[in-house]
Design a protein around this motif. Structure first.
Motif, short mmCIF file in Angstrom:
data_model
loop_
_atom_site.label_atom_id
_atom_site.label_comp_id
_atom_site.label_asym_id
_atom_site.label_seq_id
_atom_site.Cartn_x
_atom_site.Cartn_y
_atom_site.Cartn_z
N ALA A 77 10.73 -1.47 -0.42
CA ALA A 77 11.50 -0.83 -1.48
C ALA A 77 10.55 -0.24 -2.52
N GLN A 78 9.69 -0.96 -2.84
CA GLN A 78 8.86 -0.62 -4.14
C GLN A 78 7.89 0.74 -3.69
N THR A 79 7.57 0.74 -2.52
CA THR A 79 6.61 1.70 -2.04
C THR A 79 7.50 2.95 -1.86
N ARG A 80 8.73 2.92 -1.21
CA ARG A 80 9.49 4.07 -1.00
C ARG A 80 9.73 4.77 -2.32
N ALA A 81 10.08 4.06 -3.32
CA ALA A 81 10.43 4.63 -4.56
C ALA A 81 9.15 5.28 -5.27
N ALA A 82 8.13 4.85 -5.25
CA ALA A 82 6.98 5.49 -5.64
C ALA A 82 6.39 6.42 -4.66
N LEU A 83 6.88 6.55 -3.45
CA LEU A 83 6.27 7.76 -2.73
C LEU A 83 7.25 9.01 -2.80
N LEU A 84 8.50 8.84 -3.03
CA LEU A 84 9.54 9.79 -2.88
C LEU A 84 9.27 11.04 -3.62
N PRO A 85 8.60 10.78 -4.73
CA PRO A 85 8.30 12.20 -5.40
C PRO A 85 7.23 13.22 -4.88
N ALA A 86 6.39 12.40 -3.98
CA ALA A 86 5.36 13.21 -3.26
C ALA A 86 5.75 13.38 -1.78
N VAL A 87 6.67 12.81 -1.10
CA VAL A 87 7.03 12.93 0.22
C VAL A 87 8.65 13.45 0.29
N GLY A 88 8.99 13.83 1.25
CA GLY A 88 10.31 13.96 1.61
C GLY A 88 11.20 12.75 2.07
N PRO A 89 12.17 12.65 1.65
CA PRO A 89 13.19 11.39 2.32
C PRO A 89 12.92 11.15 3.97
N GLU A 90 12.72 12.36 4.50
CA GLU A 90 12.82 12.17 6.04
C GLU A 90 11.32 11.48 6.46
N GLN A 91 10.41 11.46 5.53
CA GLN A 91 9.12 10.71 5.75
C GLN A 91 8.98 9.18 5.17
N VAL A 92 9.76 9.28 4.02
CA VAL A 92 9.26 7.90 3.28
C VAL A 92 9.34 6.72 3.86
N ASP A 93 10.37 6.49 5.05
CA ASP A 93 10.68 5.22 5.57
C ASP A 93 9.33 4.80 6.43
N GLN A 94 9.11 5.82 7.07
CA GLN A 94 8.00 5.57 8.04
C GLN A 94 6.65 5.40 7.35
N LEU A 95 6.38 6.16 6.19
CA LEU A 95 5.09 5.85 5.59
C LEU A 95 5.10 4.40 4.72
N ALA A 96 6.17 4.16 4.37
CA ALA A 96 6.42 2.97 3.72
C ALA A 96 6.13 1.75 4.62
N ALA A 97 6.66 1.82 6.05
CA ALA A 97 6.41 0.86 6.83
C ALA A 97 4.70 1.04 7.33
N ARG A 98 4.35 2.00 7.22
CA ARG A 98 3.02 2.01 7.57
C ARG A 98 2.00 1.61 6.63
N LEU A 99 2.14 1.73 5.17
CA LEU A 99 1.41 0.94 4.11
C LEU A 99 1.73 -0.49 4.22
#
Length: 238
Positions: A77-99
């Motif tokens: 949840a913390q990762t998604r919130a931090a990534l959202l300004p840089a990546v789109g919502p369609e990517q954020v869940d996958q990227l947060a899971a990868r990290l």
């Protein structure tokens, strides 16, 4: 007399890669300013498990390590919130899971602090009992296996397996019980006094180390040996 030692994991025996190194494993095509801003947001959010604490901890943060599910949900949840300004919502869940998955791999953890093996081997030579006590949401034993340190630890006490996290005295009491020693004879070594210092409520002495990057702390654990007054084991006669 100190006859046993409890060690914290992150910042004490091992150190995780930097937030920047962690983020860069995503391989995102960002400009320098945007990359820097994203790393800054991830750091402020405390999004990297084992990394910096959040500037403003969200509700429930103090229970995040009591189960695998809470741990994963809190950090992603913390990762998604931090990534959202840089990546789109369609990517954020996958990227947060990868990290999140990245931090669970041995590659994310630098080699142990330079003196960790020396200290653990000397404690074993002296006959001192050793426990690893960690606030964590996954099984870190493979990290120790990869580094060849697993045989030097008598008990792994992990918060997600126990359902309680430091500074709750129950996690330290469990470690002492598994070592078969009273708290007054077990030293707690850690880098975070608010959490690791919770052992003092049971009567355990506490020794604090600085959670510096591995190259900057070559001998921070060596003073522990001066506090452990266990005589070396003698070979059986005959």
């Amino acid at each position: 007399m100190i006859r046993g030692v409890m060690f914290d994991f992150s910042g004490t025996l091992f150190h995780i890669e930097s937030v920047a190194e962690w983020f860069d494993t995503l391989g995102l095509d960002l400009g320098p300013a945007e990359r820097t801003a994203c790393i800054r947001r991830l750091t402020a959010a405390g999004a990297q498990p084992g990394g910096p604490q959040p500037v403003q901890p969200p509700n429930g943060w103090d229970q995040r390590d009591t189960s695998a599910e809470r741990h994963r949900d809190a950090y992603t949840a913390q990762t998604r919130a931090a990534l959202l300004p840089a990546v789109g919502p369609e990517q954020v869940d996958q990227l947060a899971a990868r990290l999140y998955q990245r931090h669970r791999t041995a590659d994310a953890w630098q080699q142990p602090y330079p003196d960790a093996e020396r200290v653990l081997k000397e404690l074993r030579r002296r006959g001192a009992a050793v426990a690893l006590v960690s606030n964590i949401g996954w099984d870190l034993r493979p990290i120790f296996v990869r580094s060849g340190l697993d045989a030097l630890v008598d008990a792994f006490v992990l918060s997600f397996e126990l359902g309680v996290q430091k500074p709750d005295p129950r996690i330290f009491r469990t470690a002492c019980e598994r070592l078969g020693l009273p708290p007054a004879e077990v030293l707690m070594v850690g880098d975070h006094r608010p959490d690791d210092g919770g052992a003092m409520a049971l009567g355990c002495p506490f020794y604090q180390v600085a959670p510096l990057p591995v190259p900057e702390r070559p001998d921070g654990l060596l003073p522990v040996l001066d506090l452990v007054a266990v005589a070396p084991k003698c070979e059986d006669a005959g």
